[in-house]
Design an enzyme around this catalytic site. Structure first.
Site, mmCIF file in Angstrom:
data_model
loop_
_atom_site.group_PDB
_atom_site.id
_atom_site.type_symbol
_atom_site.label_atom_id
_atom_site.label_comp_id
_atom_site.label_asym_id
_atom_site.label_seq_id
_atom_site.Cartn_x
_atom_site.Cartn_y
_atom_site.Cartn_z
ATOM 1 N NE ARG A 143 15.578 -6.253 -34.754
ATOM 2 C CZ ARG A 143 14.304 -6.649 -34.722
ATOM 3 N NH1 ARG A 143 13.593 -6.677 -35.826
ATOM 4 N NH2 ARG A 143 13.747 -7.020 -33.584
ATOM 5 C CB CYS A 179 -1.316 -7.771 -34.279
ATOM 6 S SG CYS A 179 0.455 -7.441 -34.215
ATOM 7 C CE LYS A 205 11.143 -4.795 -33.192
ATOM 8 N NZ LYS A 205 9.918 -5.269 -33.881
ATOM 9 C CE LYS A 230 12.293 -2.645 -37.341
ATOM 10 N NZ LYS A 230 10.929 -3.050 -37.722
ATOM 11 C CB CYS A 276 2.951 -13.837 -36.701
ATOM 12 S SG CYS A 276 3.276 -12.460 -35.577
ATOM 13 C CB CYS A 303 5.071 -6.385 -39.644
ATOM 14 S SG CYS A 303 5.453 -6.793 -37.923
ATOM 15 C CB CYS A 306 2.347 -8.450 -41.679
ATOM 16 S SG CYS A 306 0.921 -9.016 -40.747
ATOM 17 N NE ARG A 312 13.034 -10.840 -39.713
ATOM 18 C CZ ARG A 312 12.407 -10.144 -38.751
ATOM 19 N NH1 ARG A 312 13.050 -9.210 -38.072
ATOM 20 N NH2 ARG A 312 11.135 -10.383 -38.469
HETATM 21 FE FE1 SRM Z 1 7.697 -6.985 -37.572
HETATM 22 C C1 SRM Z 1 7.377 -8.406 -34.541
HETATM 23 C C2 SRM Z 1 7.387 -9.988 -38.966
HETATM 24 C C3 SRM Z 1 8.763 -5.652 -40.427
HETATM 25 C C4 SRM Z 1 7.088 -3.840 -36.294
HETATM 26 N N1 SRM Z 1 7.476 -8.856 -36.813
HETATM 27 C C5 SRM Z 1 7.406 -9.198 -35.491
HETATM 28 C C6 SRM Z 1 7.457 -10.730 -35.347
HETATM 29 C C7 SRM Z 1 8.886 -11.151 -35.183
HETATM 30 C C8 SRM Z 1 6.523 -11.322 -34.259
HETATM 31 C C9 SRM Z 1 7.048 -11.517 -32.874
HETATM 32 O O1 SRM Z 1 7.743 -10.642 -32.313
HETATM 33 O O2 SRM Z 1 6.743 -12.571 -32.304
HETATM 34 C C10 SRM Z 1 6.894 -11.132 -36.746
HETATM 35 C C11 SRM Z 1 7.267 -12.521 -37.255
HETATM 36 C C12 SRM Z 1 6.156 -13.079 -38.089
HETATM 37 C C13 SRM Z 1 6.524 -14.303 -38.851
HETATM 38 O O3 SRM Z 1 5.941 -15.372 -38.574
HETATM 39 O O4 SRM Z 1 7.351 -14.228 -39.757
HETATM 40 C C14 SRM Z 1 7.287 -9.943 -37.566
HETATM 41 N N2 SRM Z 1 8.107 -7.710 -39.312
HETATM 42 C C15 SRM Z 1 7.827 -8.958 -39.738
HETATM 43 C C16 SRM Z 1 8.023 -9.091 -41.233
HETATM 44 C C17 SRM Z 1 8.499 -10.471 -41.676
HETATM 45 C C18 SRM Z 1 6.691 -8.716 -41.898
HETATM 46 C C19 SRM Z 1 6.518 -9.059 -43.360
HETATM 47 O O5 SRM Z 1 5.437 -9.532 -43.669
HETATM 48 O O6 SRM Z 1 7.409 -8.806 -44.175
HETATM 49 C C20 SRM Z 1 9.012 -7.940 -41.456
HETATM 50 C C21 SRM Z 1 10.435 -8.380 -41.291
HETATM 51 C C22 SRM Z 1 11.355 -7.212 -41.272
HETATM 52 C C23 SRM Z 1 12.798 -7.519 -41.480
HETATM 53 O O7 SRM Z 1 13.114 -8.100 -42.497
HETATM 54 O O8 SRM Z 1 13.615 -7.105 -40.636
HETATM 55 C C24 SRM Z 1 8.626 -7.005 -40.338
HETATM 56 N N3 SRM Z 1 7.963 -5.083 -38.224
HETATM 57 C C25 SRM Z 1 8.327 -4.750 -39.492
HETATM 58 C C26 SRM Z 1 8.141 -3.349 -39.712
HETATM 59 C C27 SRM Z 1 8.372 -2.597 -40.999
HETATM 60 C C28 SRM Z 1 9.782 -2.112 -41.163
HETATM 61 O O9 SRM Z 1 10.681 -2.447 -40.383
HETATM 62 O O10 SRM Z 1 10.011 -1.377 -42.116
HETATM 63 C C29 SRM Z 1 7.642 -2.828 -38.525
HETATM 64 C C30 SRM Z 1 7.185 -1.367 -38.305
HETATM 65 C C31 SRM Z 1 8.302 -0.410 -38.145
HETATM 66 C C32 SRM Z 1 8.723 -0.312 -36.722
HETATM 67 O O11 SRM Z 1 9.551 -1.123 -36.296
HETATM 68 O O12 SRM Z 1 8.200 0.557 -36.015
HETATM 69 C C33 SRM Z 1 7.550 -3.931 -37.595
HETATM 70 N N4 SRM Z 1 7.337 -6.208 -35.678
HETATM 71 C C34 SRM Z 1 7.059 -4.899 -35.409
HETATM 72 C C35 SRM Z 1 6.714 -4.788 -34.008
HETATM 73 C C36 SRM Z 1 6.325 -3.499 -33.267
HETATM 74 C C37 SRM Z 1 7.511 -2.827 -32.698
HETATM 75 C C38 SRM Z 1 7.137 -1.664 -31.813
HETATM 76 O O13 SRM Z 1 7.783 -0.648 -31.901
HETATM 77 O O14 SRM Z 1 6.220 -1.778 -31.014
HETATM 78 C C39 SRM Z 1 6.778 -6.087 -33.473
HETATM 79 C C40 SRM Z 1 6.495 -6.511 -32.012
HETATM 80 C C41 SRM Z 1 7.642 -6.307 -31.116
HETATM 81 O O15 SRM Z 1 8.752 -5.961 -31.514
HETATM 82 O O16 SRM Z 1 7.422 -6.514 -29.914
HETATM 83 C C42 SRM Z 1 7.161 -6.947 -34.543
HETATM 84 FE FE1 SF4 Z 2 2.768 -10.541 -36.660
HETATM 85 FE FE2 SF4 Z 2 1.501 -8.312 -36.038
HETATM 86 FE FE3 SF4 Z 2 3.812 -8.195 -37.367
HETATM 87 FE FE4 SF4 Z 2 1.678 -9.071 -38.597
HETATM 88 S S1 SF4 Z 2 1.918 -7.012 -37.772
HETATM 89 S S2 SF4 Z 2 3.701 -10.079 -38.626
HETATM 90 S S3 SF4 Z 2 0.566 -10.121 -37.008
HETATM 91 S S4 SF4 Z 2 3.551 -8.923 -35.312
#
Ligand code: SRM
Ligand code: SF4
Length: 563
Positions: free
Chosen positions: A141, A474, A203, A205, A435, A478, A429, A72
């Protein structure tokens, strides 16, 4: 506070993120990394995954999982040159398997890279002037920033600030350069002055919004900076802290939270303010329980007044009273528009961020052709990625419009001419098959599911009604679903929680309406609600606002936000 989690040990013993990554990468016996290195890779912008579609079959065949990786980019504000797009496209074509994936944080992921190709992919990225440092992991991030290219001067200012912050807050360790490039290995004793030897608890943000648009969903950021414009100039930023989306099903201690305003700063105070917030979280965040380690919980545990005072103490200045702002929308504006500098900008809908040649749709080829045209004819133009997983072609002269249009139309990139608002604004997402946390489909389900929702809208005379629909596989959220008018959160294969009543400006959390339901139940529920909406809405009232007013979706207490 709890005992430090195992990840704290891994960070502490990693010699500033080096671990044994080089040895893991060189090991030809397995497609995977060693367990600790899997965690460290995240700080380098990579993730180890396995193809979940074939996981069970491989297990039965006693084969190791089908491991691959994504990389990424760190791409503050989502801005790329045409040449950088072409370099990413080439890297994705050569080393990846799923094209380019534009993310909800304005960057690009390349999925499906085999371990043996990871270094070459990182080197190709670096050769184009980009990197993947801190794109994942317990660090700051990708810094999000408003995309609106029409406000060229303001965008340039805010973008410059986002970029500077991204550089200022990134790890100073040379681990990335030693691991992926050919920089000689060192003992890893360099200083990590801001992040510290164990980096952040979780993380972190930061995002910049420019009203009236809330495209970055500023209420979901750990630190949100909202531009305040006075007399046409950037006067400074209102500061919000403690936003976040992630939650876990059935765990009331985890919840989505809207960021809270704490005051106003001038532009020169943005970097010290962000640094002060980040180090407050570094020193006071929970390093024991990772589910409780985000800044939002530190804010709630310590109290907003304490957090504000601590940030002021560390920054060395007192925040002024918040100035206030009004958001009117957060969706992307598609099609051609003329900016204040007389140059033209084209908003392109990229469904769920996937730029790939597949199933007869050649968007990757189309974007490559546009980027090639720009690289030849308008190298100073930009490709800007939006927080809704879309792309803007920004800053071209009028005489290029026709040629770009022709390429866009030929490659299914002119969806703004054919899609309804629902189809243009929906976000999903990645979820399955890559994922590892997905409980249900998201991106892959949309082409089948969205037309069914559209069919319901059509049946109720709501054909082009703008409704924000967001799907996450889930509860990590995201796609920032807790801020959507309609959200579906994966619970199990084919089963979702239906959440309703967020608002279209991204200022109100939605609430659980029905839990653990299947597609037919979701559609039946929406059918009933669209009937009520069509009959009972006030003039111009949006669906989410109607649901909140009608009491269908009562904004939840934080701990009730998921179930
Ligand atoms: Fe996310 C984890 C994809 C934006 C909250 N996110 C993941 C992981 C890396 C799964 C993992 O940990 O094993 C996913 C990878 C999936 C894949 O196969 O690509 C994943 N997140 C994404 C992306 C690619 C979603 C998309 O469809 O675009 C986004 C990439 C962001 C980037 O470019 O940096 C993405 N994730 C977000 C956002 C939205 C945002 O940042 O504006 C959130 C919600 C905001 C926040 O952080 O509160 C978000 N992702 C999470 C979380 C929950 C974090 C938490 O506070 O509990 C996880 C799980 C974790 O971190 O344990 C997670
Ligand atoms: Fe994976 Fe859950 Fe984030 Fe979707 S919302 S990309 S299923 S971690």
């Amino acid at each position: 506070m709890n005992e430090p989690s195992d990840l704290e040990r891994i960070k502490r013993d990693s010699r500033h993120l080096r671990g044994t990554l080089r040895e893991s990468l060189a090991d030809p016996v397995t497609g995977a990394l060693r367990a600790d290195d899997v965690q460290l890779l995240k700080f380098h912008g990579g993730y180890q995954q396995d193809d979940r579609d074939v996981r069970e079959a491989r297990r039965l065949a006693k084969l190791e999982p089908d491991y691959s990786f994504f990389l990424r980019l760190r791409l503050p504000g989502g801005v790329l040159t045409p040449a950088q797009w072409l370099a990413m496209d080439a890297a994705a074509s050569r080393y990846g398997t799923r094209g380019l994936r534009l993310t909800t944080r304005q960057t690009i992921q390349v999925h499906g890279i085999e371990k043996r190709n990871l270094r070459a992919a990182a080197q190709a990225i670096h050769a184009s002037g980009l990197d993947t440092i801190a794109a994942c992991g317990d660090d700051n991030r990708n810094v999000a920033a408003a995309v609106n290219p029409l406000l060229s001067r303001l965008h340039a200012q805010v973008f410059a600030q986002a970029s500077a912050l991204s550089s200022h807050l990134r790890p100073k360790s040379r681990a990335w350069f030693e691991t992926w490039l050919d920089e000689p290995a060192t003992d890893g004793n360099e200083a990590e002055p801001l992040l510290g030897d164990t980096y952040l608890p979780r993380k972190f943000k930061i995002g910049f919004a420019v009203p009236p648009e809330n495209d970055i969903d500023v209420y979901s950021q750990d630190v949100g900076l909202v531009a305040i414009v006075e007399d046409g100039k950037l006067a400074g930023y209102d500061v919000l802290v403690g936003g976040g989306m992630g939650a876990s099903h059935g765990d009331a201690r985890t919840y989505p939270r809207l960021a809270s305003p704490i005051g106003f700063i001038t532009p020169d105070q943005a970097t010290p303010l962000a640094e002060a917030a980040l180090t407050t979280q570094r020193d006071h965040g929970d390093r024991g329980e990772r589910k409780h380690a985000r800044f939002k919980y530190t804010v709630d545990d310590k109290g907003l007044d304490w957090i504000k005072a601590e940030i002021e103490r560390r920054a060395g200045f007192v925040l002024q009273p918040a100035r206030g702002f009004v958001f009117t929308q957060r969706g992307d504006r598609f099609g051609w528009r003329e900016g204040e500098d007389g140059r033209w900008h084209l908003g392109l809908r990229i469904p769920f961020g996937r730029v790939h040649d597949k199933d007869g749709v050649a968007r990757q080829t189309g974007m490559r052709a546009i980027a090639s045209l720009l690289a030849e004819q308008a190298p100073a133009a930009q490709i800007r990625l939006t927080p809704n997983q879309n792309a803007f072609i920004a800053g071209v002269a009028a005489n290029l419009r026709e040629r770009i249009d022709a390429v866009a139309c030929e490659h299914d990139l002119a969806l703004h001419r054919t899609e309804t608002r629902l189809g243009l604004d929906a976000v999903a997402c990645v979820a399955l098959p890559t994922c590892g946390l997905a409980m249900a489909e998201a991106e892959r389900w949309m082409p089948d599911f969205l037309p069914k929702v559209q069919g319901l809208l059509d049946a109720h005379g709501l054909h082009d009604e703008p409704i924000d629909l967001r799907v996450s596989g889930c509860p990590n959220g995201c796609s920032r679903p807790y801020l959507a008018e309609i959200a579906l959160i994966g619970k199990a294969p084919g089963r979702y929680n239906l959440m309703l009543g967020g608002d279209h400006r991204g200022q109100r959390l939605n609430a659980l309406h029905r839990g653990n339901i299947v597609e037919s139940e979701i559609l039946a529920e929406l059918d009933t609600l669209f009937t009520r909406f069509a009959a009972g809405r006030e003039t111009g009232e949006r669906f989410g606002d109607f649901l909140a007013r009608a009491g269908v979706a009562t904004p939840p207490l934080p701990h009730e936000a998921t179930a």
